[in-house]
Design a protein around this motif. Sequence first.
Motif, PDB file in Angstrom:
ATOM      1  N   HIS A 146       0.833  -1.210   0.000  1.00 35.62           N
ATOM      2  CA  HIS A 146       0.000   0.000   0.000  1.00 35.62           C
ATOM      3  C   HIS A 146       0.867   1.260   0.000  1.00 35.62           C
ATOM      4  CE1 HIS A 146      -2.959   3.013   0.796  1.00 35.62           C
ATOM      5  NE2 HIS A 146      -2.392   3.304   1.949  1.00 35.62           N
ATOM      6  N   MET A 147       1.938   1.262   0.777  1.00 37.52           N
ATOM      7  CA  MET A 147       2.797   2.457   0.821  1.00 37.52           C
ATOM      8  C   MET A 147       3.557   2.656  -0.487  1.00 37.52           C
ATOM      9  SD  MET A 147       2.147   4.328   3.310  1.00 37.52           S
ATOM     10  CE  MET A 147       3.422   5.489   2.828  1.00 37.52           C
ATOM     11  N   VAL A 148       3.880   1.578  -1.201  1.00 35.00           N
ATOM     12  CA  VAL A 148       4.455   1.733  -2.547  1.00 35.00           C
ATOM     13  C   VAL A 148       3.434   2.450  -3.425  1.00 35.00           C
ATOM     14  CG1 VAL A 148       5.247   0.532  -4.625  1.00 35.00           C
ATOM     15  CG2 VAL A 148       5.992  -0.278  -2.373  1.00 35.00           C
ATOM     16  N   GLU A 149       2.189   1.987  -3.379  1.00 32.10           N
ATOM     17  CA  GLU A 149       1.128   2.591  -4.187  1.00 32.10           C
ATOM     18  C   GLU A 149       0.888   4.043  -3.778  1.00 32.10           C
ATOM     19  OE1 GLU A 149      -2.900   4.105  -4.339  1.00 32.10           O
ATOM     20  OE2 GLU A 149      -2.190   3.067  -2.560  1.00 32.10           O
ATOM     21  N   GLU A 150       0.785   4.287  -2.483  1.00 30.75           N
ATOM     22  CA  GLU A 150       0.516   5.634  -1.973  1.00 30.75           C
ATOM     23  C   GLU A 150       1.636   6.604  -2.355  1.00 30.75           C
ATOM     24  OE1 GLU A 150      -1.510   8.532   0.599  1.00 30.75           O
ATOM     25  OE2 GLU A 150      -2.174   6.588  -0.139  1.00 30.75           O
ATOM     26  N   THR A 151       2.869   6.173  -2.167  1.00 28.59           N
ATOM     27  CA  THR A 151       4.010   7.038  -2.454  1.00 28.59           C
ATOM     28  C   THR A 151       4.140   7.285  -3.947  1.00 28.59           C
ATOM     29  OG1 THR A 151       5.078   6.151  -0.465  1.00 28.59           O
ATOM     30  CG2 THR A 151       6.474   7.394  -1.993  1.00 28.59           C
ATOM     31  N   ALA A 152       3.941   6.242  -4.751  1.00 28.74           N
ATOM     32  CA  ALA A 152       4.026   6.412  -6.207  1.00 28.74           C
ATOM     33  C   ALA A 152       2.933   7.339  -6.718  1.00 28.74           C
ATOM     34  CB  ALA A 152       3.938   5.049  -6.893  1.00 28.74           C
ATOM     35  N   ARG A 153       1.749   7.203  -6.153  1.00 35.87           N
ATOM     36  CA  ARG A 153       0.639   8.077  -6.559  1.00 35.87           C
ATOM     37  C   ARG A 153       0.991   9.541  -6.304  1.00 35.87           C
ATOM     38  NH1 ARG A 153      -4.560   9.576  -3.693  1.00 35.87           N
ATOM     39  NH2 ARG A 153      -5.995  10.050  -5.366  1.00 35.87           N
ATOM     40  N   HIS A 154       1.532   9.805  -5.116  1.00 31.45           N
ATOM     41  CA  HIS A 154       1.864  11.190  -4.797  1.00 31.45           C
ATOM     42  C   HIS A 154       3.130  11.659  -5.499  1.00 31.45           C
ATOM     43  CE1 HIS A 154      -1.531  11.824  -2.310  1.00 31.45           C
ATOM     44  NE2 HIS A 154      -1.229  10.829  -1.494  1.00 31.45           N
ATOM     45  N   ALA A 155       4.027  10.748  -5.826  1.00 32.59           N
ATOM     46  CA  ALA A 155       5.180  11.129  -6.659  1.00 32.59           C
ATOM     47  C   ALA A 155       4.664  11.609  -8.022  1.00 32.59           C
ATOM     48  CB  ALA A 155       6.156   9.960  -6.811  1.00 32.59           C
ATOM     49  N   GLY A 156       3.636  10.969  -8.518  1.00 28.97           N
ATOM     50  CA  GLY A 156       3.014  11.419  -9.770  1.00 28.97           C
ATOM     51  C   GLY A 156       2.384  12.794  -9.622  1.00 28.97           C
ATOM     52  N   HIS A 157       1.740  13.036  -8.478  1.00 29.66           N
ATOM     53  CA  HIS A 157       1.211  14.384  -8.234  1.00 29.66           C
ATOM     54  C   HIS A 157       2.355  15.395  -8.253  1.00 29.66           C
ATOM     55  CE1 HIS A 157      -2.320  12.390  -5.996  1.00 29.66           C
ATOM     56  NE2 HIS A 157      -2.755  12.815  -7.159  1.00 29.66           N
ATOM     57  N   LEU A 158       3.464  15.030  -7.605  1.00 29.05           N
ATOM     58  CA  LEU A 158       4.615  15.944  -7.565  1.00 29.05           C
ATOM     59  C   LEU A 158       5.188  16.184  -8.954  1.00 29.05           C
ATOM     60  CD1 LEU A 158       6.376  14.771  -4.287  1.00 29.05           C
ATOM     61  CD2 LEU A 158       5.071  16.881  -4.652  1.00 29.05           C
ATOM     62  N   ASP A 159       5.144  15.170  -9.827  1.00 29.08           N
ATOM     63  CA  ASP A 159       5.567  15.367 -11.219  1.00 29.08           C
ATOM     64  C   ASP A 159       4.788  16.524 -11.841  1.00 29.08           C
ATOM     65  OD1 ASP A 159       7.371  13.209 -11.377  1.00 29.08           O
ATOM     66  OD2 ASP A 159       5.841  11.821 -12.117  1.00 29.08           O
ATOM     67  N   THR A 160       3.477  16.479 -11.687  1.00 32.83           N
ATOM     68  CA  THR A 160       2.614  17.496 -12.283  1.00 32.83           C
ATOM     69  C   THR A 160       2.800  18.849 -11.602  1.00 32.83           C
ATOM     70  OG1 THR A 160       0.988  15.813 -12.870  1.00 32.83           O
ATOM     71  CG2 THR A 160       0.208  18.095 -12.766  1.00 32.83           C
ATOM     72  N   ILE A 161       2.823  18.847 -10.283  1.00 32.34           N
ATOM     73  CA  ILE A 161       2.989  20.112  -9.550  1.00 32.34           C
ATOM     74  C   ILE A 161       4.300  20.773  -9.938  1.00 32.34           C
ATOM     75  CG2 ILE A 161       3.317  21.140  -7.266  1.00 32.34           C
ATOM     76  CD1 ILE A 161       1.402  18.897  -6.203  1.00 32.34           C
ATOM     77  N   ARG A 162       5.375  20.000  -9.961  1.00 29.65           N
ATOM     78  CA  ARG A 162       6.692  20.569 -10.271  1.00 29.65           C
ATOM     79  C   ARG A 162       6.731  21.116 -11.696  1.00 29.65           C
ATOM     80  NH1 ARG A 162      11.986  20.616  -7.774  1.00 29.65           N
ATOM     81  NH2 ARG A 162      12.904  22.302  -8.986  1.00 29.65           N
ATOM     82  N   GLU A 163       6.137  20.397 -12.622  1.00 24.01           N
ATOM     83  CA  GLU A 163       6.116  20.886 -14.003  1.00 24.01           C
ATOM     84  C   GLU A 163       5.324  22.191 -14.102  1.00 24.01           C
ATOM     85  OE1 GLU A 163       5.107  19.453 -18.559  1.00 24.01           O
ATOM     86  OE2 GLU A 163       5.157  17.960 -16.942  1.00 24.01           O
ATOM     87  N   LEU A 164       4.223  22.292 -13.377  1.00 19.10           N
ATOM     88  CA  LEU A 164       3.435  23.526 -13.390  1.00 19.10           C
ATOM     89  C   LEU A 164       4.176  24.677 -12.705  1.00 19.10           C
ATOM     90  CD1 LEU A 164      -0.094  22.053 -12.626  1.00 19.10           C
ATOM     91  CD2 LEU A 164       0.654  23.126 -14.776  1.00 19.10           C
ATOM     92  N   LEU A 165       4.975  24.351 -11.686  1.00 21.55           N
ATOM     93  CA  LEU A 165       5.716  25.396 -10.974  1.00 21.55           C
ATOM     94  C   LEU A 165       6.847  25.985 -11.802  1.00 21.55           C
ATOM     95  CD1 LEU A 165       5.953  23.834  -7.406  1.00 21.55           C
ATOM     96  CD2 LEU A 165       4.759  25.947  -8.016  1.00 21.55           C
ATOM     97  N   ASP A 166       7.692  25.112 -12.349  1.00 23.64           N
ATOM     98  CA  ASP A 166       8.902  25.634 -12.999  1.00 23.64           C
ATOM     99  C   ASP A 166       9.316  24.874 -14.257  1.00 23.64           C
ATOM    100  OD1 ASP A 166      10.009  23.299 -11.982  1.00 23.64           O
ATOM    101  OD2 ASP A 166      11.383  24.316 -10.610  1.00 23.64           O
ATOM    102  N   GLY A 167       8.471  23.972 -14.719  1.00 26.30           N
ATOM    103  CA  GLY A 167       8.771  23.251 -15.956  1.00 26.30           C
ATOM    104  C   GLY A 167       9.672  22.056 -15.788  1.00 26.30           C
ATOM    105  N   LYS A 168      10.193  21.819 -14.584  1.00 29.32           N
ATOM    106  CA  LYS A 168      11.093  20.671 -14.378  1.00 29.32           C
ATOM    107  C   LYS A 168      10.307  19.374 -14.471  1.00 29.32           C
ATOM    108  CE  LYS A 168      14.533  18.638 -11.371  1.00 29.32           C
ATOM    109  NZ  LYS A 168      15.253  18.688 -10.108  1.00 29.32           N
ATOM    110  N   LYS A 169      10.805  18.456 -15.294  1.00 30.62           N
ATOM    111  CA  LYS A 169      10.135  17.168 -15.425  1.00 30.62           C
ATOM    112  C   LYS A 169      11.162  16.062 -15.563  1.00 30.62           C
ATOM    113  CE  LYS A 169       9.088  18.390 -20.173  1.00 30.62           C
ATOM    114  NZ  LYS A 169       8.207  18.287 -21.289  1.00 30.62           N
TER     115      LYS A 169
END
Length: 172
Positions: A146-169
């Motif tokens: 479950h924690m693999v799933e939970e962490t991966a899900r939020h890592a994906g959120h961070l992918d999107t947030i970071r790209e929206l913040l400064d374009g880093k992907k």
Amino acid sequence: MTLPRERPPFVADERTQLVGWLDMQRAIVQWKCEGLSEEDAHRPVLPTSPLMTVAGVLSHLRWTEHCWFEVLFLGRSAAGNPAFDEEAEEDADMIADGVPTARLLDDYERQCRTSNEIIAAHSLDDVGQHPDFRSAQASLRWMVIHMVEETARHAGHLDTIRELLDGKKGYF
């Protein structure tokens, strides 16, 4: 504790692979925070989810690790974990206003070390000990997955947030 962003070995025992995948997702979370200003770490970019900031996700992941491994699995007290505070507002574990990113990262890393120590000290077949929560009936194996799933899900959120913040992907 900067974790390497490496996949676990193709051939290894179950624990090595499970913790390896979890550590890799944790490392991606850390990486998504690198070089980010304090202002950007706390800046919401999703209009309908104002708590979904880099800082908010870090806080949530820290408290989620605490919830599953210390509270539900070991049966320790939930005191201090905002997710269990019945008087707190919804998603209180994501509120990180005024908390420096470095502290959030330190707290997250410390919690991940504690979680890994718990995982290392118990059989994956052991079940949680907290008497008040149905989820504590899960095995440690289930909780790690479950924690693999939970962490991966939020890592994906961070992918999107970071790209929206400064374009880093990038993935890893």
